[in-house]
Design an enzyme around this catalytic site. Structure first.
Site, PDB file in Angstrom:
ATOM      1  N   LYS A   1       0.825  -1.175   0.015  1.00  0.00           N
ATOM      2  CA  LYS A   1       0.003   0.163  -0.040  1.00  0.00           C
ATOM      3  C   LYS A   1       0.952   1.211   0.077  1.00  0.00           C
ATOM      4  O   LYS A   1       0.532   1.996  -0.662  1.00  0.00           O
ATOM      5  CB  LYS A   1      -0.786   0.150   1.327  1.00  0.00           C
ATOM      6  CG  LYS A   1      -2.023  -1.223   1.203  1.00  0.00           C
ATOM      7  CD  LYS A   1      -2.777  -0.778   2.551  1.00  0.00           C
ATOM      8  CE  LYS A   1      -2.283  -0.947   3.871  1.00  0.00           C
ATOM      9  NZ  LYS A   1      -1.626  -2.361   4.340  1.00  0.00           N
TER      10      LYS A   1
ATOM     11  N   ARG B   1      -8.971   0.977   9.822  1.00  0.00           N
ATOM     12  CA  ARG B   1      -8.395  -0.397  10.109  1.00  0.00           C
ATOM     13  C   ARG B   1      -9.548  -1.022  10.850  1.00  0.00           C
ATOM     14  O   ARG B   1      -9.353  -2.345  11.083  1.00  0.00           O
ATOM     15  CB  ARG B   1      -7.166  -0.349  10.934  1.00  0.00           C
ATOM     16  CG  ARG B   1      -6.048  -0.753   9.706  1.00  0.00           C
ATOM     17  CD  ARG B   1      -4.798  -0.486  10.787  1.00  0.00           C
ATOM     18  NE  ARG B   1      -3.607  -1.201  10.337  1.00  0.00           N
ATOM     19  CZ  ARG B   1      -2.594  -0.350   9.798  1.00  0.00           C
ATOM     20  NH1 ARG B   1      -2.324   0.729   9.664  1.00  0.00           N
ATOM     21  NH2 ARG B   1      -1.533  -1.289   9.477  1.00  0.00           N
TER      22      ARG B   1
ATOM     23  N   ARG C   1      11.647  -6.378   4.361  1.00  0.00           N
ATOM     24  CA  ARG C   1      11.362  -4.907   4.235  1.00  0.00           C
ATOM     25  C   ARG C   1      12.509  -4.197   4.852  1.00  0.00           C
ATOM     26  O   ARG C   1      12.549  -4.597   6.364  1.00  0.00           O
ATOM     27  CB  ARG C   1       9.979  -4.508   4.535  1.00  0.00           C
ATOM     28  CG  ARG C   1       9.961  -3.051   4.407  1.00  0.00           C
ATOM     29  CD  ARG C   1       8.226  -2.666   4.353  1.00  0.00           C
ATOM     30  NE  ARG C   1       7.657  -2.668   5.608  1.00  0.00           N
ATOM     31  CZ  ARG C   1       6.499  -2.719   6.015  1.00  0.00           C
ATOM     32  NH1 ARG C   1       5.769  -2.257   4.699  1.00  0.00           N
ATOM     33  NH2 ARG C   1       5.783  -2.683   7.073  1.00  0.00           N
TER      34      ARG C   1
ATOM     35  N   ARG D   1      11.743  -2.382  10.793  1.00  0.00           N
ATOM     36  CA  ARG D   1      10.936  -1.859  11.716  1.00  0.00           C
ATOM     37  C   ARG D   1      10.820  -3.106  12.864  1.00  0.00           C
ATOM     38  O   ARG D   1      10.793  -3.992  12.577  1.00  0.00           O
ATOM     39  CB  ARG D   1       9.467  -1.520  11.171  1.00  0.00           C
ATOM     40  CG  ARG D   1       9.308  -0.291  10.443  1.00  0.00           C
ATOM     41  CD  ARG D   1       8.300  -0.153   9.555  1.00  0.00           C
ATOM     42  NE  ARG D   1       6.955  -0.643   9.946  1.00  0.00           N
ATOM     43  CZ  ARG D   1       5.715  -0.548   9.393  1.00  0.00           C
ATOM     44  NH1 ARG D   1       5.762   0.275   8.369  1.00  0.00           N
ATOM     45  NH2 ARG D   1       4.699  -0.975  10.140  1.00  0.00           N
TER      46      ARG D   1
ATOM     47  N   ARG E   1       0.290  -9.384  13.337  1.00  0.00           N
ATOM     48  CA  ARG E   1      -0.573  -8.178  12.561  1.00  0.00           C
ATOM     49  C   ARG E   1      -1.563  -8.973  11.465  1.00  0.00           C
ATOM     50  O   ARG E   1      -2.286  -8.286  11.142  1.00  0.00           O
ATOM     51  CB  ARG E   1       0.548  -7.445  11.640  1.00  0.00           C
ATOM     52  CG  ARG E   1       1.306  -6.460  12.426  1.00  0.00           C
ATOM     53  CD  ARG E   1       2.537  -6.142  12.162  1.00  0.00           C
ATOM     54  NE  ARG E   1       2.454  -5.078  11.280  1.00  0.00           N
ATOM     55  CZ  ARG E   1       3.458  -4.787  10.115  1.00  0.00           C
ATOM     56  NH1 ARG E   1       4.643  -5.262  10.248  1.00  0.00           N
ATOM     57  NH2 ARG E   1       3.204  -3.830   9.252  1.00  0.00           N
TER      58      ARG E   1
HETATM   59  P1  AMP Z   1       1.448   0.554   9.222  1.00  0.00           P
HETATM   60  O1  AMP Z   1       2.718   1.572   8.964  1.00  0.00           O
HETATM   61  O2  AMP Z   1       0.264   1.049   8.522  1.00  0.00           O
HETATM   62  O3  AMP Z   1       1.731  -0.904   9.005  1.00  0.00           O
HETATM   63  O4  AMP Z   1       1.188   0.704  10.753  1.00  0.00           O
HETATM   64  C1  AMP Z   1       2.017   0.323  11.579  1.00  0.00           C
HETATM   65  C2  AMP Z   1       1.241   0.278  13.003  1.00  0.00           C
HETATM   66  O5  AMP Z   1       0.739   1.473  13.505  1.00  0.00           O
HETATM   67  C3  AMP Z   1       0.091  -0.634  13.051  1.00  0.00           C
HETATM   68  O6  AMP Z   1       0.518  -2.237  13.427  1.00  0.00           O
HETATM   69  C4  AMP Z   1      -0.607  -0.185  14.251  1.00  0.00           C
HETATM   70  O7  AMP Z   1      -0.091  -0.584  15.620  1.00  0.00           O
HETATM   71  C5  AMP Z   1      -0.333   1.358  14.102  1.00  0.00           C
HETATM   72  N1  AMP Z   1      -1.504   1.726  13.346  1.00  0.00           N
HETATM   73  C6  AMP Z   1      -1.403   2.405  11.895  1.00  0.00           C
HETATM   74  N2  AMP Z   1      -2.549   2.619  11.661  1.00  0.00           N
HETATM   75  C7  AMP Z   1      -3.536   2.370  12.472  1.00  0.00           C
HETATM   76  C8  AMP Z   1      -4.920   2.414  12.589  1.00  0.00           C
HETATM   77  N3  AMP Z   1      -5.608   2.857  11.443  1.00  0.00           N
HETATM   78  N4  AMP Z   1      -5.435   2.094  13.569  1.00  0.00           N
HETATM   79  C9  AMP Z   1      -4.926   1.572  14.630  1.00  0.00           C
HETATM   80  N5  AMP Z   1      -3.790   1.429  14.626  1.00  0.00           N
HETATM   81  C10 AMP Z   1      -2.855   1.976  13.440  1.00  0.00           C
END
Ligand code: AMP
Length: 212
Positions: free
Chosen positions: A13, A88, A124, A157, A168
């Site tokens: 994404k 989410r 990654r 990360r 996740r």
């Molecule tokens: P991402 O970079 O989008 O994979 O997000 C990394 C982490 O940030 C996720 O595993 C969640 O812990 C938190 N996070 C990001 N976006 C959201 C969201 N919309 N709702 C809840 N937690 C989020």
């Protein structure tokens, strides 16, 4: 044009959103990036979010929704945006729907198998300085471990470690996948295969959706 990019972690994404925003003059809003920035700057939001993120769990809705709402009213978002990683959960989607002056034009759902997600995420690497995304085998930097764009040392990360990735995926299926039905019902959803070997082929598929 306001878009939502939906799909499991590791579907690409963020990488695809970057290319589409550059092409269409949109703003990319990644709630994950916003949290990582807050953690780096040691803000209160960052302090609250970090433990959830490290475990691969979702940050509570109230925190995410407030942060997102504050971001989308900024002037730079008025020409259109891509939400990457938001919503989410159903309550997040409902909060977005209830926000005044925000209309979502399309929801792009990236479809990919679990084992490919694990392979992608565990390889990654990201640049902590400029946010560029690489992969040890799929998108290798020119010099191993070094960002092509700004020369900083790349990092993995914490939540891209195997155990957090598995968690996740479980969280995605339970809390985020119901959004597919939510947006399909509203006639906004378009499925895009996220497992094509060339990223540009996926970008082209998304592009075609946007001109329709
Ligand atoms: P991402 O970079 O989008 O994979 O997000 C990394 C982490 O940030 C996720 O595993 C969640 O812990 C938190 N996070 C990001 N976006 C959201 C969201 N919309 N709702 C809840 N937690 C989020």
């Amino acid at each position: 044009m306001n878009l939502i990019f939906l799909g499991p972690p590791g579907a690409g994404k963020g990488t695809i959103a970057k290319k589409i925003t550059e092409k269409h003059g949109l703003i990319q809003i990644s709630t994950g990036d916003l949290f990582r920035e807050n953690i780096k700057n040691q803000t209160e939001i960052g302090r609250q979010a970090k433990a959830y993120m490290d475990r691969g769990e979702l940050v509570p809705d109230s925190i995410v929704i407030d942060m997102l709402k504050a971001r989308i009213v900024q002037p730079d978002c008025q020409g259109g945006f891509i939400l990457d990683g938001f919503p989410r959960t159903i309550p997040q989607a409902e909060a977005l729907e209830g926000a005044s002056n925000v209309r979502i034009d399309k929801v792009v759902n990236f479809v990919i198998a679990d084992d490919l997600v694990v392979q992608r995420l565990s390889g990654r690497r990201i640049c902590p300085k400029c946010g560029a995304i690489f992969h040890v085998t799929n998108i290798p930097p020119k010099r191993s471990g070094i960002c092509d764009k700004c020369g900083a040392a790349l990092i993995q990360r914490d939540d891209d470690k195997e155990e957090a990735i598995r968690n996740r995926l479980v969280v995605y299926k339970k809390q985020t996948e119901p959004l597919i039905g939510f947006y399909r019902k509203r006639n906004l959803l378009a499925d895009i295969p996220a497992d094509l070997p060339q990223i540009d082929a996926i970008v082209a598929r998304v592009d075609r959706l946007l001109v329709k």
